[in-house]
Design an enzyme around this catalytic site. Structure first.
Site, PDB file in Angstrom:
ATOM      1  N   TYR A 119     -78.304  35.594  25.393  1.00 20.57           N
ATOM      2  CA  TYR A 119     -77.230  36.584  25.558  1.00 20.57           C
ATOM      3  C   TYR A 119     -77.483  37.467  26.788  1.00 20.57           C
ATOM      4  O   TYR A 119     -76.590  37.683  27.619  1.00 20.57           O
ATOM      5  CB  TYR A 119     -77.113  37.446  24.292  1.00 20.57           C
ATOM      6  CG  TYR A 119     -75.913  38.351  24.296  1.00 20.57           C
ATOM      7  CD1 TYR A 119     -74.658  37.878  23.929  1.00 20.57           C
ATOM      8  CD2 TYR A 119     -76.032  39.683  24.685  1.00 20.57           C
ATOM      9  CE1 TYR A 119     -73.549  38.708  23.947  1.00 20.57           C
ATOM     10  CE2 TYR A 119     -74.934  40.516  24.703  1.00 20.57           C
ATOM     11  CZ  TYR A 119     -73.691  40.033  24.335  1.00 20.57           C
ATOM     12  OH  TYR A 119     -72.599  40.862  24.359  1.00 20.57           O
ATOM     13  N   CYS A 120     -78.708  37.987  26.900  1.00 24.44           N
ATOM     14  CA  CYS A 120     -79.035  38.869  28.031  1.00 24.44           C
ATOM     15  C   CYS A 120     -78.899  38.122  29.352  1.00 24.44           C
ATOM     16  O   CYS A 120     -78.430  38.687  30.351  1.00 24.44           O
ATOM     17  CB  CYS A 120     -80.460  39.412  27.898  1.00 24.44           C
ATOM     18  SG  CYS A 120     -80.679  40.508  26.491  1.00 24.44           S
TER      19      CYS A 120
END
Lengths: 258, 269
Positions: free
Chosen positions: A165-166
């Site tokens: 996600y990051c």
């Protein structure tokens, strides 16, 4: 000043209108005078209902618009959505990529297919939409446009269990900067809103983690979606004509902390 | 209520430093246009009076007070005068700053006083004004502080020691304000790119924006809506952050220098 910020006559597409931020942005753009098409993305089954309810709100403001469900990482779907927007609204000057596939898992347990899915939807999706809308906005005789990618503080800070996600969110920030430079002289601006922890976000987590989060945040509360949407109106409007390639963070000061 | 109604600043009192000309004047006029009552300060009285006249011509209220932001007693007196006139302060725009003697000098040529004056003008002045105004802003139930930094607050340049240090200091001063006074006061930054403020020599020095990605320089009037945005209810969750208005300069990392970028632009027209 109110007139200067007005979006009268602009045609907008908001992708991700079933999440809290996307919906708030779609409604705010309509309140400011734009016609707004909204799209929602997989995987949630009830997304189409959410899109329709958002479109109803836009129609209630006497603005034109429609709702459509798409697969965010599907080229044909995204291209067709842009075509439909141009056909039904008469053009496109504003694009907002607000869709978000939340994902949290320890890296050793993350399948490569999961990684690819998160990157495809959260980074590939905005690329596809920017590409298709950008082709329109850059074409001869077009007045140009403004593209707004909604990213997260997790594009700037890391988080355990957030590798995929990051990484996708950080990618959106630099996608924004690179496209901004490429299109700066073509009259197309590309900016990002870096949203902090916001009410209605899937990653706000369970009650216990939410309470911890609220203790940590300088405001001691999450953002309301309408507090994110205000910046979108500014970035969409011609008053920000000299602003491109920037991330405007709306995070209550969370990133200022050591 | 439309989202645009949140831009209204009626009933708010805004203090703008460096309001005699250029950017400060443009911001003061924009704030007045949004309904705020203005306190205009700068060192040069004649220019302040001009700005005050322009505000009043537009139907706004303006009090002008000459003040040197580097002198804390002068700042304290200015803030007290603002309070006696209006009774409250809601918005503080720390815009005063700019070039001082010593700027552009090599490090070994900078005199102690030149360094101090540069930092006093571009950083300490904002501290003086914030320190004096914040108790009043809190008493009014909270408000907004808007500090004007620069692309030089985030990136450096050769032989630019004083200005970059001061403007970067202002960035972190703003973050500390944000941490300390959230959620009652929002402290944010405006970072203009290359704005010649109507100065033809500066425009020429910056090649009229040839090396800015958008291919042009900024106009002071473009900063007016931005200051209104940051002073308004549209940015209630924005805190400790900067909005950079620079035609794409910082996105590519080659401006605002005014010179050819290391990596050529795709279309060097």
């Amino acid at each position: 000043m109110r007139d200067k910020f007005s979006l009268d006559g602009k045609r907008a597409l908001v992708i991700g209108a079933s999440n809290a931020i996307g919906r708030a942005i779609a409604v705010a753009l309509a309140e400011a005078g734009a016609d707004v098409a909204v799209a929602t993305t997989t995987p949630l089954k009830d997304e189409e209902t959410a899109a329709n309810s958002c479109a109803n709100e836009i129609w209630a403001l006497d603005r034109k618009g429609f709702a459509q469900a798409i697969e965010a990482a599907d080229e044909a779907d995204v291209n067709a959505l842009i075509e439909r927007t141009v056909a039904e609204l008469g053009g496109i000057e504003l694009l907002v990529n607000a869709h978000d596939l939340p994902f949290a898992k320890p890296a050793p347990e993350t399948d490569f297919a999961e990684w690819r899915r998160v990157i495809d939807v959260n980074l590939g999706g905005p690329f596809l939409a920017c590409r298709a809308a950008g082709q329109r906005m850059l074409s001869d005789g077009h007045p140009g446009g403004s593209i707004i990618n909604v990213a997260s503080v997790l594009g700037e800070r890391g988080l355990a269990n957030g590798a995929a996600y990051c990484s996708a969110q950080a990618g959106v920030l630099n996608l924004t900067r690179a496209l901004a430079l490429e299109w700066a002289r073509g009259g197309v601006r590309v900016n990002a809103i870096g949203a902090g922890w916001t009410e209605g976000m899937a990653m706000a987590g369970d009650d216990e983690s939410r309470a911890k989060l609220e203790r940590y945040l300088p405001y001691k509360r999450l953002a309301r979606p309408d507090e994110i949407a205000g910046i979108a109106v500014y970035l969409a409007s011609d008053v920000s004509a000299y602003l491109t390639g920037q991330v405007v963070w709306v995070e209550g000061g969370a990133l200022s902390h050591v | 209520m439309s989202v645009l109604d949140k831009l209204k600043l009626n009933g708010k009192v805004a203090v703008v430093t460096g309001a005699g000309r250029g950017l400060g004047r443009a911001m003061a006029l924009a704030l007045a246009g949004a309904g705020a009552d203005l306190v205009l300060t700068a060192r040069t009285e004649a220019q302040l009076m001009e700005t005050a006249d322009l505000v009043r011509d537009g139907g706004g209220a303006a009090l002008w007070i000459s003040c040197d932001v580097t002198d804390s007693s002068s700042v304290n007196t200015m803030i007290e005068s603002a309070i006696s006139e209006y009774g409250h302060i809601d918005i503080l725009v720390n815009n005063a700053g700019g070039a001082t003697a010593g700027m552009g000098k090599t490090l070994t040529d900078i005199a102690d006083d030149e360094w101090r004056v540069g930092l006093d003008t571009n950083l300490t002045g904002a501290m003086h004004c914030s320190r004096a105004a914040i108790p009043h802003i809190l008493e009014a139930g909270g408000g907004k502080i808007i500090n004007v930094t620069s692309g030089f607050g985030f990136r450096a340049a050769r032989d630019n020691f004083i200005y970059t240090s001061a403007k970067a200091g202002l960035v972190n001063f703003t973050r500390a304000l944000a941490m300390t006074y959230a959620p009652d006061i929002q402290a944010n930054l405006i970072a203009p790119g290359l704005f010649p403020h109507g100065n033809a020599a500066m425009s020429e020095f910056w090649r009229n924006g040839k090396y800015t990605p958008m291919g042009r320089l900024g106009e002071d009037e473009e900063l007016g809506p931005l200051v209104v945005l940051l002073a308004s209810g549209l940015t209630s969750y924005m805190n400790g952050q900067a909005i950079v208005l620079d035609g794409g300069g910082l996105a590519g990392g080659h401006a605002p220098t005014g010179f050819a970028p290391l990596v050529p632009l795709p279309e060097d027209s």
